[in-house]
Design an enzyme around this catalytic site. Structure first.
Site, PDB file in Angstrom:
ATOM      1  N   ASN A  58       8.699 -15.426  12.592  1.00 53.89           N
ATOM      2  CA  ASN A  58       7.338 -15.728  13.055  1.00 53.89           C
ATOM      3  C   ASN A  58       7.406 -17.210  13.869  1.00 53.89           C
ATOM      4  O   ASN A  58       7.647 -18.203  13.019  1.00 53.89           O
ATOM      5  CB  ASN A  58       6.481 -15.682  11.481  1.00 53.89           C
ATOM      6  CG  ASN A  58       4.676 -15.744  12.172  1.00 53.89           C
ATOM      7  OD1 ASN A  58       4.749 -16.110  13.849  1.00 53.89           O
ATOM      8  ND2 ASN A  58       4.081 -16.163  11.979  1.00 53.89           N
ATOM      9  N   TRP A  59       7.689 -16.702  14.891  1.00 53.32           N
ATOM     10  CA  TRP A  59       7.902 -17.972  16.036  1.00 53.32           C
ATOM     11  C   TRP A  59       6.427 -18.873  16.146  1.00 53.32           C
ATOM     12  O   TRP A  59       6.439 -19.422  16.437  1.00 53.32           O
ATOM     13  CB  TRP A  59       8.424 -17.641  16.791  1.00 53.32           C
ATOM     14  CG  TRP A  59      10.228 -17.706  16.637  1.00 53.32           C
ATOM     15  CD1 TRP A  59      10.809 -17.294  15.503  1.00 53.32           C
ATOM     16  CD2 TRP A  59      11.356 -17.372  17.929  1.00 53.32           C
ATOM     17  NE1 TRP A  59      12.409 -16.500  16.043  1.00 53.32           N
ATOM     18  CE2 TRP A  59      12.794 -16.672  17.010  1.00 53.32           C
ATOM     19  CE3 TRP A  59      10.735 -17.034  19.816  1.00 53.32           C
ATOM     20  CZ2 TRP A  59      13.518 -17.134  18.316  1.00 53.32           C
ATOM     21  CZ3 TRP A  59      11.807 -16.917  19.592  1.00 53.32           C
ATOM     22  CH2 TRP A  59      12.978 -16.611  19.110  1.00 53.32           C
ATOM     23  N   LYS A  60       5.050 -17.769  15.734  1.00 47.31           N
ATOM     24  CA  LYS A  60       4.136 -19.052  15.730  1.00 47.31           C
ATOM     25  C   LYS A  60       3.923 -18.859  17.309  1.00 47.31           C
ATOM     26  O   LYS A  60       4.664 -18.342  18.438  1.00 47.31           O
ATOM     27  CB  LYS A  60       3.954 -20.134  14.411  1.00 47.31           C
ATOM     28  CG  LYS A  60       3.636 -19.408  13.441  1.00 47.31           C
ATOM     29  CD  LYS A  60       3.788 -19.828  13.095  1.00 47.31           C
ATOM     30  CE  LYS A  60       4.247 -19.511  11.048  1.00 47.31           C
ATOM     31  NZ  LYS A  60       3.468 -20.064   9.781  1.00 47.31           N
ATOM     32  N   HIS A  84      -2.169 -11.892   9.491  1.00 48.35           N
ATOM     33  CA  HIS A  84      -1.594 -13.812   9.621  1.00 48.35           C
ATOM     34  C   HIS A  84      -2.924 -14.551   8.854  1.00 48.35           C
ATOM     35  O   HIS A  84      -4.072 -14.399   9.494  1.00 48.35           O
ATOM     36  CB  HIS A  84      -1.164 -14.012  10.377  1.00 48.35           C
ATOM     37  CG  HIS A  84      -0.501 -15.173   9.739  1.00 48.35           C
ATOM     38  ND1 HIS A  84      -0.464 -16.651   9.702  1.00 48.35           N
ATOM     39  CD2 HIS A  84       1.330 -15.460   9.713  1.00 48.35           C
ATOM     40  CE1 HIS A  84       0.722 -17.637   9.203  1.00 48.35           C
ATOM     41  NE2 HIS A  84       1.917 -16.466   9.212  1.00 48.35           N
ATOM     42  N   GLU A 114      -3.066 -17.765   9.310  1.00 52.69           N
ATOM     43  CA  GLU A 114      -3.655 -18.323  10.113  1.00 52.69           C
ATOM     44  C   GLU A 114      -4.217 -18.119  11.352  1.00 52.69           C
ATOM     45  O   GLU A 114      -5.340 -18.923  11.955  1.00 52.69           O
ATOM     46  CB  GLU A 114      -2.381 -19.261  10.881  1.00 52.69           C
ATOM     47  CG  GLU A 114      -1.698 -19.984  10.317  1.00 52.69           C
ATOM     48  CD  GLU A 114       0.343 -20.091  10.733  1.00 52.69           C
ATOM     49  OE1 GLU A 114       0.007 -19.843  11.839  1.00 52.69           O
ATOM     50  OE2 GLU A 114       0.428 -21.168   9.681  1.00 52.69           O
ATOM     51  N   GLU A 132       1.814 -13.762   2.074  1.00 55.51           N
ATOM     52  CA  GLU A 132       1.663 -14.946   2.136  1.00 55.51           C
ATOM     53  C   GLU A 132       0.367 -15.746   1.090  1.00 55.51           C
ATOM     54  O   GLU A 132       0.120 -15.801   1.963  1.00 55.51           O
ATOM     55  CB  GLU A 132       1.830 -14.496   3.392  1.00 55.51           C
ATOM     56  CG  GLU A 132       3.026 -13.419   3.791  1.00 55.51           C
ATOM     57  CD  GLU A 132       2.608 -14.578   5.813  1.00 55.51           C
ATOM     58  OE1 GLU A 132       4.082 -14.782   5.625  1.00 55.51           O
ATOM     59  OE2 GLU A 132       2.114 -14.620   6.508  1.00 55.51           O
ATOM     60  N   GLY A 148       4.328 -22.523   5.475  1.00 54.89           N
ATOM     61  CA  GLY A 148       4.742 -23.967   6.309  1.00 54.89           C
ATOM     62  C   GLY A 148       4.833 -25.191   5.166  1.00 54.89           C
ATOM     63  O   GLY A 148       4.540 -26.665   5.970  1.00 54.89           O
ATOM     64  N   SER A 151       7.685 -20.382   3.309  1.00 52.34           N
ATOM     65  CA  SER A 151       8.660 -21.567   2.944  1.00 52.34           C
ATOM     66  C   SER A 151       9.297 -21.008   2.405  1.00 52.34           C
ATOM     67  O   SER A 151      10.787 -21.544   1.965  1.00 52.34           O
ATOM     68  CB  SER A 151       7.961 -22.833   2.427  1.00 52.34           C
ATOM     69  OG  SER A 151       6.932 -22.773   3.086  1.00 52.34           O
ATOM     70  N   GLY A 185       8.157 -18.314   8.847  1.00 56.22           N
ATOM     71  CA  GLY A 185       7.918 -19.359   9.773  1.00 56.22           C
ATOM     72  C   GLY A 185       9.262 -19.853  10.156  1.00 56.22           C
ATOM     73  O   GLY A 185       9.910 -19.591  11.234  1.00 56.22           O
ATOM     74  N   GLY A 186       9.113 -21.876   9.758  1.00 58.30           N
ATOM     75  CA  GLY A 186       9.775 -21.735  10.086  1.00 58.30           C
ATOM     76  C   GLY A 186      11.399 -21.834  10.577  1.00 58.30           C
ATOM     77  O   GLY A 186      12.049 -22.898  11.654  1.00 58.30           O
TER      78      GLY A 186
HETATM   79  P1  PGA Z   1       6.465 -20.792   7.207  1.00 53.81           P
HETATM   80  O1  PGA Z   1       5.501 -19.369   7.314  1.00 53.81           O
HETATM   81  O2  PGA Z   1       8.129 -19.370   6.537  1.00 53.81           O
HETATM   82  O3  PGA Z   1       7.012 -21.604   8.051  1.00 53.81           O
HETATM   83  O4  PGA Z   1       6.165 -21.226   5.833  1.00 53.81           O
HETATM   84  C1  PGA Z   1       5.943 -17.973   6.885  1.00 53.81           C
HETATM   85  C2  PGA Z   1       4.164 -17.193   7.499  1.00 53.81           C
HETATM   86  O5  PGA Z   1       3.187 -17.774   8.337  1.00 53.81           O
HETATM   87  O6  PGA Z   1       4.827 -16.298   8.334  1.00 53.81           O
END
Ligand code: PGA
Length: 251
Positions: free
Chosen positions: A10-12, A95, A97, A167, A173, A213, A234-235
């Site tokens: 997930n590149w956000k 998600h 966010e 999640e 994050g 994470s 994500g990251g």
């Molecule tokens: P993260 O994000 O790996 O940076 O914690 C995961 C996500 O939000 O899907």
């Protein structure tokens, strides 16, 4: 039946179209013979470049959200129909966010899931508790309600087009990963709920992935758990060495 592992990045809100082409090329060059489904979800504006760049590779491209109407006066929105027309096969929905910053609710996520399925997309449906909910001991109640409301009206056949991503919000994050036991416990609980809502077969077949994470160091242990079928990352998905190491090591 063996459930195939899924590694989804997930590149956000990261990577312009030209940056997307560069990063995907690098990822492509580092991928070995994959034993997992490998999906990258860039921002809407970069989807077309991503599809072009991923051609002739095992990389699948997904969206990060969609709107439930097909078209109309919804300024700034992108529909599932539009994603499908571009050749997209997956879309992340619900998600945390989106729920926190953009007002997505269990009800709107449910409509989005239905629209995604109607356009033959596979929905990566996200659920997860906050730190406060975990500390209050209401994690299971919260997850159960998110799952039941999010999947309201989804038939057993349609469940083949759903991947559930667990999640925990406190792990996203933050560098604070859930322990493999904590993640396994909730993923097992989710499978149990699906069994109650549908049947044993649906529960056995549904792919449940963990996100929060996940990185090169902790992935192997998380992915070795019985009820964890992959990761939503994500990251670490923005770092070619990390994401490809995770995918290449999937067994
Ligand atoms: P993260 O994000 O790996 O940076 O914690 C995961 C996500 O939000 O899907």
């Amino acid at each position: 039946m063996e459930r195939k592992k899924i590694i989804a990045g997930n590149w956000k809100m990261n990577k312009t179209p030209s940056e997307t082409a560069i990063l995907l090329d690098e990822i492509k060059s580092k991928l070995g013979d994959l034993n997992c489904k490998f999906i990258i979800c860039p921002p809407f504006i970069s989807l077309e470049r991503a599809i072009e760049t991923a051609k002739n590779s095992p990389i699948k491209i997904g969206g990060q959200n969609c709107y439930w109407e097909e078209s109309g006066a919804y300024t700034g929105e992108v529909s599932a129909k539009m994603l499908a027309d571009l050749g997209i096969e997956y879309v992340i929905l619900g998600h945390s966010e989106r729920r926190t910053y953009f007002g997505d609710t269990d009800q709107s996520v449910n409509k989005k899931i239905k629209s995604a399925i109607n356009h033959s997309l596979t929905a990566i449906f996200c659920v997860g508790e906050s730190l406060e909910q975990r500390e209050l001991g209401v994690t299971e109640t919260h997850i159960k309600s998110q799952i039941k409301l999010g999947l309201l009206g989804i038939s057993q056949e349609e469940m083949a087009k759903i991947i559930i991503a667990y999640e925990p919000i406190w792990a996203i994050g933050t560098g604070k990963t859930a322990t493999s036991q904590q993640a396994e416990e909730v993923c097992r609980f989710i499978r149990k709920i699906i069994g109650e809502m549908y049947n044993c077969e649906t529960a056995e077949n549904i792919q449940i992935i963990y996100g929060g994470s996940m990185n090169e160091k902790n992935a192997a242990e998380l992915l070795s758990m019985e009820n964890i079928d992959g990761g939503l990352i994500g990251g670490a998905s923005l770092k070619p060495d990390e994401i490809t190491a995770i995918a290449n090591n999937c067994i």
